[in-house]
Motif scaffolding. Structure first.
Motif, PDB file in Angstrom:
ATOM      1  N   VAL A 180       0.829  -1.304  -0.078  1.00  0.00           N
ATOM      2  CA  VAL A 180       0.027   0.027   0.097  1.00  0.00           C
ATOM      3  C   VAL A 180       0.854   1.329  -0.053  1.00  0.00           C
ATOM      4  CG1 VAL A 180      -1.759  -1.128   1.222  1.00  0.00           C
ATOM      5  CG2 VAL A 180      -0.177  -0.013   2.551  1.00  0.00           C
ATOM      6  N   ALA A 181       0.289   2.322  -0.291  1.00  0.00           N
ATOM      7  CA  ALA A 181       0.837   3.552  -0.311  1.00  0.00           C
ATOM      8  C   ALA A 181       1.068   4.099   1.048  1.00  0.00           C
ATOM      9  CB  ALA A 181       0.190   4.836  -0.893  1.00  0.00           C
ATOM     10  N   ARG A 182       2.286   4.857   1.404  1.00  0.00           N
ATOM     11  CA  ARG A 182       2.644   5.260   2.563  1.00  0.00           C
ATOM     12  C   ARG A 182       1.940   6.784   2.980  1.00  0.00           C
ATOM     13  NH1 ARG A 182       7.035   3.212   5.204  1.00  0.00           N
ATOM     14  NH2 ARG A 182       8.369   2.020   4.183  1.00  0.00           N
ATOM     15  N   GLY A 183       1.489   6.651   4.070  1.00  0.00           N
ATOM     16  CA  GLY A 183       0.887   8.215   4.535  1.00  0.00           C
ATOM     17  C   GLY A 183       1.622   9.072   4.238  1.00  0.00           C
ATOM     18  N   GLN A 234       1.653  13.839  -6.505  1.00  0.00           N
ATOM     19  CA  GLN A 234       2.244  13.480  -7.756  1.00  0.00           C
ATOM     20  C   GLN A 234       2.860  12.195  -7.842  1.00  0.00           C
ATOM     21  OE1 GLN A 234       5.411  16.456  -8.612  1.00  0.00           O
ATOM     22  NE2 GLN A 234       4.022  17.624  -9.945  1.00  0.00           N
ATOM     23  N   SER A 235       3.426  11.685  -6.528  1.00  0.00           N
ATOM     24  CA  SER A 235       4.040  10.418  -6.570  1.00  0.00           C
ATOM     25  C   SER A 235       2.760   9.248  -6.876  1.00  0.00           C
ATOM     26  CB  SER A 235       4.726  10.099  -5.430  1.00  0.00           C
ATOM     27  OG  SER A 235       5.730  10.817  -5.538  1.00  0.00           O
ATOM     28  N   LEU A 236       1.681   9.610  -6.040  1.00  0.00           N
ATOM     29  CA  LEU A 236       0.495   8.715  -6.179  1.00  0.00           C
ATOM     30  C   LEU A 236       0.075   8.344  -7.344  1.00  0.00           C
ATOM     31  CD1 LEU A 236      -1.391   9.714  -2.968  1.00  0.00           C
ATOM     32  CD2 LEU A 236       0.114   7.537  -3.144  1.00  0.00           C
ATOM     33  N   SER A 237       0.023   9.556  -8.303  1.00  0.00           N
ATOM     34  CA  SER A 237      -0.186   9.482  -9.627  1.00  0.00           C
ATOM     35  C   SER A 237       0.592   8.767 -10.408  1.00  0.00           C
ATOM     36  CB  SER A 237      -0.811  10.675 -10.009  1.00  0.00           C
ATOM     37  OG  SER A 237      -1.903  11.577  -9.469  1.00  0.00           O
ATOM     38  N   ALA A 238       1.802   9.080 -10.166  1.00  0.00           N
ATOM     39  CA  ALA A 238       2.724   8.126 -11.044  1.00  0.00           C
ATOM     40  C   ALA A 238       2.721   6.833 -10.687  1.00  0.00           C
ATOM     41  CB  ALA A 238       4.211   8.928 -10.789  1.00  0.00           C
ATOM     42  N   ASN A 239       2.708   6.467  -9.444  1.00  0.00           N
ATOM     43  CA  ASN A 239       2.392   5.095  -9.028  1.00  0.00           C
ATOM     44  C   ASN A 239       1.475   4.212  -9.836  1.00  0.00           C
ATOM     45  OD1 ASN A 239       4.833   5.630  -7.383  1.00  0.00           O
ATOM     46  ND2 ASN A 239       3.583   5.610  -5.360  1.00  0.00           N
ATOM     47  N   GLY A 254     -16.000   1.234 -11.182  1.00  0.00           N
ATOM     48  CA  GLY A 254     -15.243   0.162 -10.781  1.00  0.00           C
ATOM     49  C   GLY A 254     -15.592  -0.213  -9.222  1.00  0.00           C
ATOM     50  N   ALA A 255     -15.332  -1.438  -8.542  1.00  0.00           N
ATOM     51  CA  ALA A 255     -15.627  -1.639  -7.177  1.00  0.00           C
ATOM     52  C   ALA A 255     -14.852  -0.809  -6.314  1.00  0.00           C
ATOM     53  CB  ALA A 255     -15.463  -3.131  -6.973  1.00  0.00           C
ATOM     54  N   CYS A 256     -13.474  -0.488  -6.788  1.00  0.00           N
ATOM     55  CA  CYS A 256     -12.648   0.036  -5.984  1.00  0.00           C
ATOM     56  C   CYS A 256     -12.397   1.552  -6.264  1.00  0.00           C
ATOM     57  CB  CYS A 256     -11.387  -0.587  -5.732  1.00  0.00           C
ATOM     58  SG  CYS A 256     -11.303  -2.134  -5.384  1.00  0.00           S
ATOM     59  N   PHE A 257     -13.508   2.057  -7.081  1.00  0.00           N
ATOM     60  CA  PHE A 257     -13.163   3.672  -7.427  1.00  0.00           C
ATOM     61  C   PHE A 257     -13.806   4.321  -6.288  1.00  0.00           C
ATOM     62  CE2 PHE A 257     -14.823   7.500  -8.991  1.00  0.00           C
ATOM     63  CZ  PHE A 257     -13.580   7.932  -9.703  1.00  0.00           C
ATOM     64  N   THR A 258     -12.607   5.392  -5.738  1.00  0.00           N
ATOM     65  CA  THR A 258     -13.079   6.293  -4.942  1.00  0.00           C
ATOM     66  C   THR A 258     -12.365   7.596  -5.354  1.00  0.00           C
ATOM     67  OG1 THR A 258     -12.583   6.751  -2.616  1.00  0.00           O
ATOM     68  CG2 THR A 258     -10.950   5.227  -3.637  1.00  0.00           C
ATOM     69  N   ASN A 259     -12.750   8.721  -4.627  1.00  0.00           N
ATOM     70  CA  ASN A 259     -12.025   9.896  -4.933  1.00  0.00           C
ATOM     71  C   ASN A 259     -10.633  10.181  -4.152  1.00  0.00           C
ATOM     72  OD1 ASN A 259     -14.039  11.229  -6.587  1.00  0.00           O
ATOM     73  ND2 ASN A 259     -15.242  11.588  -4.910  1.00  0.00           N
ATOM     74  N   ASP A 260     -10.700   9.176  -3.234  1.00  0.00           N
ATOM     75  CA  ASP A 260      -9.342   9.141  -2.220  1.00  0.00           C
ATOM     76  C   ASP A 260      -8.035   8.517  -3.262  1.00  0.00           C
ATOM     77  OD1 ASP A 260      -7.418   9.136  -0.481  1.00  0.00           O
ATOM     78  OD2 ASP A 260      -8.101   7.358   0.540  1.00  0.00           O
ATOM     79  N   LEU A 261      -7.223   9.493  -3.755  1.00  0.00           N
ATOM     80  CA  LEU A 261      -5.880   9.048  -4.637  1.00  0.00           C
ATOM     81  C   LEU A 261      -5.161   8.014  -4.116  1.00  0.00           C
ATOM     82  CD1 LEU A 261      -4.651   9.751  -7.429  1.00  0.00           C
ATOM     83  CD2 LEU A 261      -3.354  11.243  -6.213  1.00  0.00           C
ATOM     84  N   LYS A 262      -4.882   7.956  -2.775  1.00  0.00           N
ATOM     85  CA  LYS A 262      -4.133   7.131  -1.933  1.00  0.00           C
ATOM     86  C   LYS A 262      -4.588   5.800  -2.071  1.00  0.00           C
ATOM     87  CE  LYS A 262      -2.027   6.315   2.748  1.00  0.00           C
ATOM     88  NZ  LYS A 262      -2.671   5.106   3.145  1.00  0.00           N
ATOM     89  N   THR A 263      -6.069   5.689  -1.734  1.00  0.00           N
ATOM     90  CA  THR A 263      -6.626   4.338  -1.816  1.00  0.00           C
ATOM     91  C   THR A 263      -6.488   3.680  -3.372  1.00  0.00           C
ATOM     92  OG1 THR A 263      -8.096   4.692  -0.323  1.00  0.00           O
ATOM     93  CG2 THR A 263      -8.800   3.068  -1.680  1.00  0.00           C
ATOM     94  N   GLY A 315      10.376   4.504  -2.407  1.00  0.00           N
ATOM     95  CA  GLY A 315       9.998   4.660  -0.925  1.00  0.00           C
ATOM     96  C   GLY A 315       8.674   5.144  -0.549  1.00  0.00           C
ATOM     97  N   SER A 316       7.920   5.088  -1.533  1.00  0.00           N
ATOM     98  CA  SER A 316       6.374   5.576  -1.087  1.00  0.00           C
ATOM     99  C   SER A 316       5.355   4.290  -1.103  1.00  0.00           C
ATOM    100  CB  SER A 316       5.887   6.502  -2.312  1.00  0.00           C
ATOM    101  OG  SER A 316       5.771   5.601  -3.554  1.00  0.00           O
ATOM    102  N   GLY A 317       5.980   3.108  -1.070  1.00  0.00           N
ATOM    103  CA  GLY A 317       5.175   2.036  -0.726  1.00  0.00           C
ATOM    104  C   GLY A 317       5.562   1.309   0.427  1.00  0.00           C
ATOM    105  N   GLN A 318       4.773   0.590   0.931  1.00  0.00           N
ATOM    106  CA  GLN A 318       5.231  -0.093   2.282  1.00  0.00           C
ATOM    107  C   GLN A 318       4.499  -1.464   2.296  1.00  0.00           C
ATOM    108  OE1 GLN A 318       3.848   1.523   6.090  1.00  0.00           O
ATOM    109  NE2 GLN A 318       2.062   2.268   5.284  1.00  0.00           N
ATOM    110  N   VAL A 319       4.654  -2.637   2.889  1.00  0.00           N
ATOM    111  CA  VAL A 319       4.261  -4.054   2.964  1.00  0.00           C
ATOM    112  C   VAL A 319       3.554  -4.034   4.317  1.00  0.00           C
ATOM    113  CG1 VAL A 319       4.623  -6.375   2.830  1.00  0.00           C
ATOM    114  CG2 VAL A 319       5.975  -5.053   1.387  1.00  0.00           C
ATOM    115  N   ILE A 320       2.374  -4.537   4.217  1.00  0.00           N
ATOM    116  CA  ILE A 320       1.592  -4.599   5.334  1.00  0.00           C
ATOM    117  C   ILE A 320       1.274  -6.068   5.384  1.00  0.00           C
ATOM    118  CG2 ILE A 320       0.813  -2.303   5.618  1.00  0.00           C
ATOM    119  CD1 ILE A 320      -1.812  -3.171   4.384  1.00  0.00           C
TER     120      ILE A 320
END
Length: 237
Positions: free
Chosen positions: A34-37, A42-47, A66-75, A99-104
């Motif tokens: 997932v994306a880091r807080g 810009q980075s989220l869009s590039a990802n 789509g089932a996961c469409f949301t206005n929240d860019l991070k999601t 460096g913008s991703g993290q494993v959970i």
């Protein structure tokens, strides 16, 4: 005789239970990317753009409707990054994303929006070949200076830009710049209009002085500090 049968059944049950417990212990946790807080938009869009342009990565769920469409860019970015990670992690892909991703180890799925887990990418062969797989894409590398400092910049198509609008921009751009690299057989050729448009947009942006207004393209362009180059396809800088 009955006693021996009962003892045999009990031993079989115990051995089966032990085997299942051992298998569960060795399986390990199911991981998600997932994306880091605090990651910039810009980075989220590039990802999103990077992940969704890789072979076999399905980003349809984060498109409008789509089932996961949301206005929240991070999601939306997390869904795309996770889809890429679970397809390619066994083949060298990572959850780094500059460096913008993290494993959970817990499932970020929500309602009807289900994040993929434990998938593996099938070998992707070039047309007419059954022996040589194409290189597995790695996550993009950070540019000097990162998101917040001075560094290199590229121009790419916005992840949700209208395809027809991108095609018009692409047709116009290829009358202004060299587009041989995104023609069939070229190092950057891709069936995705968005991918080809990104390459052409960046070439125009770089040759015209790297002004932000040279990456507008009727609102379909996006400035990024993450190098969109991949494999043998090198974006102009």
């Amino acid at each position: 005789m009955v006693t021996k049968l009962i003892i045999s059944l009990l031993l079989l049950q115990l051995s089966t239970t032990a085997f299942c417990d051992a298998g569960s212990q060795n399986a390990g946790p199911i991981l998600f990317c997932v994306a880091r807080g605090g990651t910039s938009e810009q980075s989220l869009s590039a990802n999103i753009d990077y992940a969704c342009n890789q072979a076999s990565v399905n980003c349809q769920p984060i498109q409008p409707g789509g089932a996961c469409f949301t206005n929240d860019l991070k999601t939306r970015a997390s869904f795309a990054m996770n889809a890429y990670y679970n397809l390619y992690s066994s083949l060298g892909g990572t959850c780094d994303f500059s460096g913008s991703g993290q494993v959970i180890n817990f499932d970020p799925s929500n309602g009807s929006c289900q994040f993929s887990s434990g998938s593996k990418a099938a070998p992707i062969n070039t047309p007419g070949s059954s022996a040589t797989p194409t290189p597995i894409p790695k996550t993009p590398k950070p540019s000097p200076g990162g998101d917040n400092g001075p560094g290199f910049k590229w121009c790419i198509a916005k992840p949700h830009a209208d395809i027809q609008g991108l095609q018009k921009s692409l047709d116009w751009l290829c009358g202004m710049i060299e587009c041989q690299a995104i023609q069939p057989g070229g190092a950057c050729y891709d069936e995705s209009v968005r991918s080809r448009a990104s390459f052409a947009m960046n070439s125009y942006y770089q040759t015209k002085g790297r002004n932000d207004y040279n990456c507008d393209f009727s609102g379909t362009g996006l400035i990024t500090t993450v190098d969109p180059s991949h494999g043998q396809c090198r974006y102009l800088l």
